[in-house]
Design an enzyme around this catalytic site. Structure first.
Site, mmCIF file in Angstrom:
data_model
loop_
_atom_site.group_PDB
_atom_site.id
_atom_site.type_symbol
_atom_site.label_atom_id
_atom_site.label_comp_id
_atom_site.label_asym_id
_atom_site.label_seq_id
_atom_site.Cartn_x
_atom_site.Cartn_y
_atom_site.Cartn_z
ATOM 1 C CG ASN A 206 4.776 -0.062 -8.647
ATOM 2 O OD1 ASN A 206 3.596 -0.093 -8.322
ATOM 3 N ND2 ASN A 206 5.668 0.655 -7.990
ATOM 4 C CB ALA B 190 15.507 13.594 -17.086
ATOM 5 C CB ALA C 163 -0.857 0.000 1.259
ATOM 6 N N GLY D 11 18.029 9.396 -19.816
ATOM 7 C CA GLY D 11 17.947 8.140 -20.571
ATOM 8 C C GLY D 11 18.720 7.054 -19.868
ATOM 9 C CG ASP E 25 9.120 0.082 -9.772
ATOM 10 O OD1 ASP E 25 10.330 -0.174 -9.649
ATOM 11 O OD2 ASP E 25 8.422 0.558 -8.839
HETATM 12 O O1 RIB Z 1 9.567 2.039 -6.873
HETATM 13 C C1 RIB Z 1 8.454 2.607 -6.258
HETATM 14 C C2 RIB Z 1 7.912 1.697 -5.214
HETATM 15 O O2 RIB Z 1 8.881 1.547 -4.193
HETATM 16 C C3 RIB Z 1 6.682 2.198 -4.529
HETATM 17 O O3 RIB Z 1 5.505 1.781 -5.157
HETATM 18 C C4 RIB Z 1 6.842 1.681 -3.104
HETATM 19 O O4 RIB Z 1 5.856 0.786 -2.713
HETATM 20 C C5 RIB Z 1 8.231 1.072 -3.038
HETATM 21 O O5 RIB Z 1 8.212 -0.285 -3.125
#
Ligand code: RIB
Length: 291
Positions: free
Chosen positions: A42, A208, A11, A210, A240
């Site tokens: 993610n 940013a 969360a 690259g 991610d």
């Molecule tokens: O990379 C971002 C993520 O890092 C977030 O969503 C948080 O939950 C941590 O895991």
């Protein structure tokens, strides 16, 4: 093919702040948002948004049914997400006016994924599938060894950097994706150069600017890639998104440079949005954005 992602589910409690607080400083947030996050979730959502078949291997507490439902809604196969004792992992995220963040993690259920879940899940995997992992769970070395024995390709994003897990996993990795800071940590703490890592392909992201690709077959010479220019409001989850899209692109048969290009566009679009898993763009968004 299928991407099997052993990864965290959090969360995300995100607070917008004028600047990241200094030691001893108290500041008031200008807004607060709660959403689905975790580097693992993610990446699963990003790969699913890129139209890959993704199975997530993970765990939540009894308070995490909403996270499983949400991942299912976003197109992720959630059959191998266990509900275990304890609380769902969570992250307290502060985002400053330039979109940069600081994150505090509580691993919670992410450190309780049962080994038998891993073994059961991967027994359904096939040669040519991908195993994807980060460092917010345990069991990465076991998963990597099992996957390699079964003919899977292994992609690893060693974030957050954790020396022992990274050292144990590297010999079994085909594709390493990390940011420039993580690369520096890895090289300094583990004392490894590119050849010493034993990984065929290393993709280094530089926000940013690259990033660059180092490949064994190119003698480890860096080949640069660009990031589309955008105005960032929140960089959380952009890395991610990059990794999820990259592995999904490769899984769909794209050549490496093309998959990197797509991942860079998806991640550039992501930084223009507030939030994490809930706002990862889908392929159509990426194409329509014209980046
Ligand atoms: O990379 C971002 C993520 O890092 C977030 O969503 C948080 O939950 C941590 O895991």
């Amino acid at each position: 093919m299928t991407i099997w992602n052993l990864g965290s589910i959090n969360a995300d409690l995100a607070y917008a702040v004028p600047h990241l607080p200094a030691p001893g400083e108290t500041i008031a947030a200008t807004s607060r948002m709660v959403g689905l996050g975790g580097k693992g979730a993610n990446m699963s959502v990003a790969a699913a948004r890129c139209a890959a078949r993704v199975v997530h291997l993970g765990a939540v507490g009894a308070d995490g049914a909403w996270a499983i439902e949400r991942m299912m809604e976003y197109g992720v196969d959630t059959r191998f997400i266990a509900t275990v004792d304890g609380v769902t992992g969570h992250a307290v995220i502060m985002i400053d006016a330039a979109g940069e963040n600081s994150i505090i993690l509580h691993h919670g259920a992410n450190h309780e994924i049962p080994y038998d879940l891993l073994a059961r899940a991967l027994s359904e995997a096939g040669t040519g599938d991908w195993l994807l992992m980060q460092n917010e769970t345990l069991l990465q070395p076991e998963a990597a060894q099992l996957a390699r024995r079964m003919g899977l390709k292994v992609a690893y994003a060693p974030a957050p950097f954790e020396p022992e897990a990274t050292r144990a996993v590297l010999p079994h990795v085909d594709l390493l994706v990390l940011n420039a800071l993580e690369l520096e940590q890895l090289q300094q703490v583990l004392g490894l150069d590119f050849a010493g890592m034993g990984v065929a392909t290393v993709v280094v992201t530089e926000g940013a600017k690259g990033g660059r690709v180092h490949q064994q077959r190119g003698g480890w010479q860096p080949e640069r890639f660009d990031a589309p220019k955008v105005v960032a409001v929140d960089t959380t989850g952009a890395g991610d998104t990059f990794t999820g899209y990259l592995v999904a692109g490769l899984d769909r048969g794209m050549p490496l440079r093309q998959a990197i290009g797509l991942a860079a566009r998806a991640s550039a679009l992501m930084v223009t949005r507030n939030g994490t898993a809930d706002v990862i763009p889908d392929l159509k968004d990426v194409q329509d954005a014209g980046l």
